[in-house]
Design a protein around this motif. Structure first.
Motif, mmCIF file in Angstrom:
data_model
loop_
_atom_site.group_PDB
_atom_site.id
_atom_site.type_symbol
_atom_site.label_atom_id
_atom_site.label_comp_id
_atom_site.label_asym_id
_atom_site.label_seq_id
_atom_site.Cartn_x
_atom_site.Cartn_y
_atom_site.Cartn_z
ATOM 1 N N GLU A 11 -12.629 -57.066 -9.564
ATOM 2 C CA GLU A 11 -11.624 -57.930 -8.930
ATOM 3 C C GLU A 11 -12.007 -59.408 -9.053
ATOM 4 O O GLU A 11 -11.144 -60.272 -9.235
ATOM 5 C CB GLU A 11 -11.475 -57.554 -7.455
ATOM 6 N N LEU A 12 -13.303 -59.677 -8.985
ATOM 7 C CA LEU A 12 -13.762 -61.060 -9.010
ATOM 8 C C LEU A 12 -13.674 -61.695 -10.389
ATOM 9 O O LEU A 12 -13.705 -62.923 -10.509
ATOM 10 C CB LEU A 12 -15.210 -61.141 -8.503
ATOM 11 N N ARG A 13 -13.552 -60.893 -11.435
ATOM 12 C CA ARG A 13 -13.480 -61.466 -12.783
ATOM 13 C C ARG A 13 -12.305 -62.425 -12.938
ATOM 14 O O ARG A 13 -12.383 -63.392 -13.688
ATOM 15 C CB ARG A 13 -13.377 -60.340 -13.823
ATOM 16 N N LYS A 14 -11.225 -62.159 -12.206
ATOM 17 C CA LYS A 14 -10.044 -63.016 -12.299
ATOM 18 C C LYS A 14 -9.851 -63.862 -11.044
ATOM 19 O O LYS A 14 -8.805 -64.472 -10.853
ATOM 20 C CB LYS A 14 -8.803 -62.158 -12.541
ATOM 21 N N SER A 15 -10.892 -63.936 -10.216
ATOM 22 C CA SER A 15 -10.776 -64.667 -8.956
ATOM 23 C C SER A 15 -10.714 -66.173 -9.193
ATOM 24 O O SER A 15 -11.402 -66.722 -10.052
ATOM 25 C CB SER A 15 -11.962 -64.347 -8.049
ATOM 26 N N ALA A 16 -9.889 -66.840 -8.405
ATOM 27 C CA ALA A 16 -9.798 -68.304 -8.450
ATOM 28 C C ALA A 16 -10.627 -68.953 -7.344
ATOM 29 O O ALA A 16 -10.630 -70.186 -7.210
ATOM 30 C CB ALA A 16 -8.346 -68.738 -8.313
ATOM 31 N N LEU A 17 -11.355 -68.154 -6.562
ATOM 32 C CA LEU A 17 -12.134 -68.697 -5.454
ATOM 33 C C LEU A 17 -13.291 -69.551 -5.967
ATOM 34 O O LEU A 17 -13.911 -69.236 -6.987
ATOM 35 C CB LEU A 17 -12.679 -67.570 -4.581
ATOM 36 N N VAL A 18 -13.575 -70.600 -5.224
ATOM 37 C CA VAL A 18 -14.668 -71.516 -5.550
ATOM 38 C C VAL A 18 -15.541 -71.668 -4.305
ATOM 39 O O VAL A 18 -15.028 -71.744 -3.173
ATOM 40 C CB VAL A 18 -14.129 -72.888 -5.992
#
Length: 249
Positions: free
Chosen positions: A84-91
């Motif tokens: 899921e995190l591979r496409k995450s926009a979180l910074v």
């Protein structure tokens, strides 16, 4: 409460009782009273002691017989979460909005609190002051310009003592913890103190150590050269998608 526990002197420099005198029931209760001055708080954490109390109580000081500890190379993210995190926009950033993080932790509804919190107004102000002095730090998760999760704690030498974390978006606090662990590991900091274990931290790989083992580790790390002052520049800006990389090896 067992009234035989020690009442602390008004002098913030006064010594705590030996941690091995902490009660077995409730586990780890060592002392009460005193204040939340930077001098007393830093002295407490250097000895493996932390405050935990409600609004209607005096400060209560604890050193539990079993301590929750993360190895900084041991925070576990499931394969599904990494995908899921591979496409995450979180910074993820550090120390850009400490007060917002601690106040969010204080106001987050938690099971069994009945609307109350152990992060009282006095606790908020005490840790904000520790942050101003360069000892307390916040790890912050952003989605665009919105703060959606984070955690805060204290740096004692090369030991990070975690206090609380929150999520306003599913999984944001886990991202904060995993990113902190990754950065600390790169700095050569081996451990994160998580105080007492719970179901969530167990799923993330927390270990439960005897008090004596934790104190030995703390003693070895507390006088090491740490990273005083704000962490914003040294921590940098880390994209949550970088947490997916181990799963791709």
């Amino acid at each position: 409460m067992n009234l035989r526990i020690v009442q602390l002197d008004d002098d913030p420099r006064a010594s705590f009782p030996p941690v091995m005198q902490a009660l077995a029931d409730p586990d780890g209760l060592l002392a009460f009273g005193g204040d939340l001055s930077p001098t007393r708080l830093l002295n407490a954490y250097r000895q493996g002691i932390f405050p935990w109390f409600s609004e209607d109580e005096p400060p209560l000081w604890w050193s539990p017989s079993r301590r929750a500890v993360f190895r900084t190379d041991g925070v576990h993210l499931s394969s599904r979460r990494r995908r899921e995190l591979r496409k995450s926009a979180l910074v993820v950033r550090a120390d850009t909005c400490f007060r917002r993080v601690i106040e969010a932790c204080a106001h987050l509804p938690r099971p069994g609190q009945d609307g109350g919190t152990w992060i009282t107004g006095a606790m908020v102000e005490a840790y904000v002051e520790l942050h101003r002095l360069g000892h307390a730090h916040s790890i912050e998760v952003f989605d665009g310009g919105a703060l959606v999760g984070g955690l805060y704690g204290l740096a004692i030498g090369r030991m990070f003592c975690g206090e609380s974390m929150y999520s306003a978006q599913t999984g944001a606090s886990t991202v904060a913890l995993a990113t902190l662990a990754m950065r600390l590991h790169a700095w050569g900091w081996p451990l994160i103190d998580a105080q007492v274990p719970n179901g969530h931290t167990r799923r993330l790989g927390v270990e439960t150590w005897p008090r004596t083992a934790y104190l030995q580790a703390l003693e070895a790390l507390r006088d090491s050269d740490g990273l005083p002052g704000t962490w914003t520049r040294d921590f940098g800006e880390i994209h949550a998608s970088s947490l997916a990389r181990p799963a791709q090896v």
